[in-house]
Enzyme design. Structure first.
Site, PDB file in Angstrom:
ATOM      1  N   GLN A  22      39.021  70.601  -4.184  1.00 57.05           N
ATOM      2  CA  GLN A  22      39.516  69.729  -3.089  1.00 57.05           C
ATOM      3  C   GLN A  22      40.556  70.410  -2.195  1.00 57.05           C
ATOM      4  OE1 GLN A  22      40.002  66.452  -6.254  1.00 57.05           O
ATOM      5  NE2 GLN A  22      39.824  65.473  -4.382  1.00 57.05           N
ATOM      6  N   HIS A 122      36.698  70.579 -12.708  1.00 54.99           N
ATOM      7  CA  HIS A 122      36.904  69.202 -12.005  1.00 54.99           C
ATOM      8  C   HIS A 122      35.848  69.360 -11.229  1.00 54.99           C
ATOM      9  CE1 HIS A 122      40.525  66.296 -10.451  1.00 54.99           C
ATOM     10  NE2 HIS A 122      39.212  66.263  -9.938  1.00 54.99           N
ATOM     11  N   GLU A 167      37.793  63.815 -16.173  1.00 53.97           N
ATOM     12  CA  GLU A 167      36.938  62.682 -15.901  1.00 53.97           C
ATOM     13  C   GLU A 167      35.327  62.944 -16.101  1.00 53.97           C
ATOM     14  OE1 GLU A 167      39.864  60.414 -12.825  1.00 53.97           O
ATOM     15  OE2 GLU A 167      37.741  60.949 -12.370  1.00 53.97           O
ATOM     16  N   TYR A 294      43.711  54.089 -11.947  1.00 56.67           N
ATOM     17  CA  TYR A 294      43.894  53.855 -10.668  1.00 56.67           C
ATOM     18  C   TYR A 294      43.767  52.174 -10.351  1.00 56.67           C
ATOM     19  CZ  TYR A 294      43.254  58.679  -9.638  1.00 56.67           C
ATOM     20  OH  TYR A 294      43.637  60.090  -9.454  1.00 56.67           O
ATOM     21  N   GLU A 351      46.717  61.328 -14.271  1.00 56.95           N
ATOM     22  CA  GLU A 351      46.388  61.024 -12.715  1.00 56.95           C
ATOM     23  C   GLU A 351      46.693  59.693 -12.390  1.00 56.95           C
ATOM     24  OE1 GLU A 351      42.559  61.891 -10.857  1.00 56.95           O
ATOM     25  OE2 GLU A 351      42.410  63.911 -11.768  1.00 56.95           O
ATOM     26  N   TRP A 397      48.728  61.561  -8.433  1.00 59.14           N
ATOM     27  CA  TRP A 397      47.562  62.315  -7.835  1.00 59.14           C
ATOM     28  C   TRP A 397      47.774  61.553  -6.124  1.00 59.14           C
ATOM     29  CZ3 TRP A 397      43.876  65.544  -8.542  1.00 59.14           C
ATOM     30  CH2 TRP A 397      42.877  65.831  -7.387  1.00 59.14           C
ATOM     31  N   GLU A 404      38.705  64.437  -0.132  1.00 57.56           N
ATOM     32  CA  GLU A 404      38.132  63.557  -1.245  1.00 57.56           C
ATOM     33  C   GLU A 404      36.696  63.124  -1.275  1.00 57.56           C
ATOM     34  OE1 GLU A 404      38.921  60.901  -4.338  1.00 57.56           O
ATOM     35  OE2 GLU A 404      40.281  62.323  -3.523  1.00 57.56           O
TER      36      GLU A 404
END
Length: 440
Positions: A22, A122, A167, A294, A351, A397, A404
């Protein structure tokens, strides 16, 4: 910010997080092709047909970026390495430039008094391994363990912590069943195998790390606070299935050596033969557990094949990603994971953050919504600590606006604004507010 360091335990770590593809600029430094490069090359997969070829050019600007982390007063920097940068084909030949880069990066963190918190993977799988089936292929556990040995053999003596996979739900379900991320599959058999093999790879990498004498090993999973959209039994059952897939599948295997029955109802017929024999290897002893959080989700039953569920728009304020802002869900998740799975193991929020439509105006970026978001979630962490949950750290994060994934460069999560035309960095109001709150 209305809090300060003094409002948290003396050993509580504040950090910020990024990921390799990213921000680094995957076109530099001899990195190999990844399945994200392939996914982005297909029309319609990524907004504006963007990719991570340049990203934030962190590969060349890492010193400036690490200065931002230090100057804000953060204690730790959670970063990831790119498998394809270290081993361009995923196996065999090692890219010396890639290892040298991560060597410099870790030394740069230590020189600035930061704790390097490494994630091995990741989401950027080398394309050559995707050609061999990627996460559908059981052999990936061995390939991943070999990669872990190469990278940790170089920097494992200096990293503060290591987690194999960020994740795993996104690696497996989001990418192989829902098709939203690379490799963009919509296939229950592929998803089931990826759901198992990503955990097997985790266990194999932990074995490799411990064999090298690397300590402070953990795992990082994402969680959502899921509730039924209405009072019907059908929605309640759909919520249990959703919860089993995103919240319980991975943590149940890691700590309880089992998969939840509500998920096995649909996945079991597609799992590889003998999967039960892998659970002991998956459940390697860990030193900490990381939670990415989130949002919450309202879930309803839906017609069609298993899992027969849909997400319903709720009434709460939303981030630019369309995710409801629900800090109370973080307290609930922390308590639930502590009581049901980790049972006293240190927890770290690895995160948490939000996307907003941030713009530079008169040399500044005002982002009051992000300040409120972070304050609300840090208050949720405090509530969990007050209930006896051993939360030891919190990572925002993200450090930088970045690539993204399928949203391209439209969604800005950073504490530092990046102009993707000239790559100029501008710290946002949230960055400055955190710096004041974290001042010693």
């Amino acid at each position: 910010m209305t809090f300060s360091r003094a409002d948290f335990p003396a050993d509580f770590l504040f950090g910020v997080a990024t990921s390799a593809y990213q921000i680094e600029g995957h076109g530099a430094g001899g990195a190999g092709r990844t399945h994200w490069d392939d996914f982005a090359a297909a029309p319609g997969n990524v907004a504006h047909a963007e990719d991570g070829r340049r990203a934030c050019d962190h590969y060349h600007r890492w010193e400036e970026d690490l200065d931002f982390v230090r100057d804000a007063g953060f204690d730790s920097y959670r970063f990831s390495a790119s498998w394809a940068r270290v081993m361009p084909e995923g196996r065999g030949t090692v890219n010396a430039e890639g290892l040298d880069f991560y060597d410099r990066l870790v030394d740069g963190m230590l020189a600035r008094g930061l704790k390097p918190a490494l994630t091995l993977y990741h989401w950027e799988l080398p394309s050559a391994l995707q050609d061999l089936g990627g996460w559908r292929n059981r052999d990936i556990a061995g390939w991943f363990a070999d990669y872990a040995e190469v990278l940790l053999g170089r920097i494992g003596d200096r990293v503060w912590s290591t987690a194999p996979v960020n994740e795993p739900w996104c690696v497996a379900w989001l990418s192989h069943f829902l098709g939203h991320h690379a490799p963009g599959l919509r296939d229950i058999r592929a998803a089931a195998r990826a759901m198992h093999h990503v955990l097997l790879a985790h266990g194999a990498a932990v074995e490799s790390a411990r064999g090298l004498g690397v300590g402070n090993l953990g795992a990082v999973c994402n969680f959502e606070h899921a509730i039924p959209a209405d009072g019907s039994e059908a929605s309640a059952a759909a919520t249990r299935r959703h919860d089993a897939l995103i919240n319980r599948w991975f943590v149940s295997a890691l700590f309880n050596r089992q998969y939840p029955e509500e998920a096995l109802d649909g996945i079991a017929p597609h799992l590889p033969s003998g999967w039960e024999k892998d659970l002991d290897r998956i459940a390697q002893p860990l030193d900490w557990f990381g939670i990415n959080y989130y949002t919450r989700k309202l879930v309803a039953a839906a017609p069609g094949p298993w899992p027969g569920l849909s997400e319903v728009e709720g009434p709460l304020p939303r981030t630019r990603m369309g995710w409801e802002i629900h800090p109370e869900g973080l307290s609930d998740i922390l308590l639930r994971i502590h009581e049901g799975y980790t049972r006293g193991l240190p927890l770290i929020v690895t995160e948490n953050g939000m996307a907003a439509a941030d713009r530079v105006q008169a040399g500044e970026v005002q982002d009051p919504d992000r300040i409120a978001y972070l304050e609300g979630h840090l208050a949720a962490v405090q509530r969990a600590i007050a209930q006896g949950v051993p939360v030891r750290g919190y990572h925002v994060w993200s450090l930088l606006d970045n690539f993204e994934w399928a949203f391209g460069y439209d969604q800005r999560f950073g504490l530092v604004h990046v102009d993707f035309q000239n790559l100029q960095r501008t710290p946002k109001a949230s960055y400055h507010a955190l710096a004041r709150a974290l001042a010693r």
